[in-house]
Design an enzyme around this catalytic site. Structure first.
Site, short mmCIF file in Angstrom:
data_model
loop_
_atom_site.label_atom_id
_atom_site.label_comp_id
_atom_site.label_asym_id
_atom_site.label_seq_id
_atom_site.Cartn_x
_atom_site.Cartn_y
_atom_site.Cartn_z
N ASP A 209 0.80 -1.22 0.00
CA ASP A 209 0.00 0.00 0.00
C ASP A 209 0.83 1.28 0.00
O ASP A 209 0.28 2.39 -0.05
CB ASP A 209 -0.97 0.01 1.18
N ASP A 210 2.15 1.14 0.05
CA ASP A 210 3.02 2.32 -0.04
C ASP A 210 3.73 2.37 -1.40
O ASP A 210 4.83 2.93 -1.52
CB ASP A 210 4.05 2.34 1.09
N ASP A 295 6.73 -12.99 0.99
CA ASP A 295 7.52 -12.84 -0.23
C ASP A 295 8.59 -13.91 -0.35
O ASP A 295 8.87 -14.40 -1.44
CB ASP A 295 8.13 -11.43 -0.32
N HIS A 319 11.00 1.37 -1.55
CA HIS A 319 11.66 2.22 -0.56
C HIS A 319 12.98 1.61 -0.08
O HIS A 319 13.69 2.23 0.71
CB HIS A 319 10.74 2.43 0.64
#
Length: 383
Positions: A209-210, A295, A319
């Site tokens: 969501d980022d 993941d 990020h």
């Protein structure tokens, strides 16, 4: 005089033989086309050198008309030489190389009939949590979600009527824990995977969501790969693969890589092979056995159990890297972008003008308006 007559006869005989040989070669070419050309209408050969298959492949697209043939030539030429403007990186090591869509067409098949992947063929899943609905999820729904409303589903852990309305009913409460433990992460990923299998779409693309998603470039990326083949597209978050003890064979070590959970895509062909290991909640069981997050579990299933490799796509940005190093002119080529706050308090965001840091601390709005300056929703954001 006799010598001259003999020479004249020899020259005449040589000339007649040359003409006969040339006539025979010309007749053979007219029967077989162009002597098994390397490409037929821009397609790589599928004829194995058989002249009859060459003739058949040339004749097949004639029903499409001259306009269809011209589009075929233009599209194939563009695909082969432009690479559809996606990542140049392909499979690692001895695995399958990246293949262009045109190389997978049947002989003479027009691209217009090839079922080129578009946005409706992609199942986009976003993993989130209730505590991020008002911050992260609101930013997503105001920016890139606008370009993929019907294709994007949000998987969360809380009921939220307001956000469910904002997403057009595409908010699913997984009933998983709201914690950031491996059990919670694997639980949500398991629900995502099963929902994708039910969708019967060509591709599953998962994002956190980022993450900001450049939808048009994502579509172009997937058009360069066959969804019926085994493709695991992403970008590793570690410089080296995981090396650990095999939980099924104590004393034995296994090594496998994985794509960061921020962004990755899986083809339908690979997902169907993963189903016996990941479908129906089995992904959670493997995660518990490995004691690893979602993941890593995906990487374990793909690389270790199925012996397929991750195809590295450098344009999947997260990020985990220094986003400030990305130049504004490079933004249009990136597929995903993100944001975070460093340990020293500084923001790890792209360097781009637009909204102020107070108005847009993540730079999501600035990115969106930079990529789509004429988009009406962008104008609303600026007003």
């Amino acid at each position: 005089m006799r010598v001259s007559i003999r020479r004249a006869v020899k020259v005449a005989a040589f000339f007649v033989a040359f003409l006969l040989l040339n006539a025979l070669i010309g007749e053979k070419l007219s029967l077989f086309g162009e002597s098994a050309p390397e490409k037929v209408l821009g397609h790589p050969r599928h004829d194995n050198g058989d002249p009859k298959q060459v003739v058949a492949s040339v004749a097949q697209p004639s029903a499409a008309g001259s306009d269809g043939l011209e589009r075929l030539r233009r599209n194939t030429h563009a695909n082969e030489h432009k690479g559809l403007e996606v990542s140049e990186s392909g499979r690692k090591g001895p695995g399958k190389p990246k293949e262009n869509l045109s190389s997978k067409l049947a002989p003479g098949q027009p691209l217009s009939h090839a079922g080129l992947t578009d946005i409706s063929d992609i199942f986009i899943s976003v993993k989130t949590s209730g505590k991020f609905h008002a911050s992260r999820l609101k930013l997503v729904t105001e920016t890139w979600f606008i370009l993929a409303r019907e294709q994007t589903t949000f998987f969360t852990d809380t009921d939220d009527a307001e956000m469910n309305e904002a997403t057009g009913g595409h908010l699913i409460n997984t009933n998983c824990s709201s914690s950031h433990t491996r059990q919670s992460l694997c639980c949500k990923m398991s629900v995502e995977f099963d929902a994708y299998l039910e969708s019967r779409k060509r591709w599953m693309c998962h994002f956190d969501d980022d993450i900001y998603v450049n939808i048009p470039v994502l579509v172009k990326l997937l058009q360069n790969y066959q969804h019926t083949e085994d493709w695991y597209l992403g970008k590793p978050s570690m410089r080296h693969p995981i090396e650990m003890e095999d939980p099924s064979n104590r004393g034995m070590k296994i090594v496998f890589g994985f794509a960061t959970g921020s962004a990755f895509c899986i083809s339908r062909g690979l997902a169907l092979k993963m189903m016996p290991h990941a479908g129906g909640g089995r992904l959670m069981a493997i995660g518990e056995k490995l004691r690893l997050p979602d993941d890593c579990v995906i990487g374990y299933i793909v690389e270790h159990l199925l012996n397929e490799e991750l195809t590295v796509i450098k344009e999947f940005r997260s990020h985990l890297e220094a986003l400030v190093l990305i130049k504004p002119y490079q933004l249009k080529k990136q597929i995903t972008l993100s944001y975070s706050r460093r340990a020293d308090g500084r923001q790890n965001v792209v360097n781009i003008e637009g909204f102020t840091a107070e108005e847009d601390p993540t730079r999501f709005k600035s990115i969106h308006c930079h990529l789509f300056p004429t988009f009406r929703e962008c104008r609303k954001l600026q007003s």
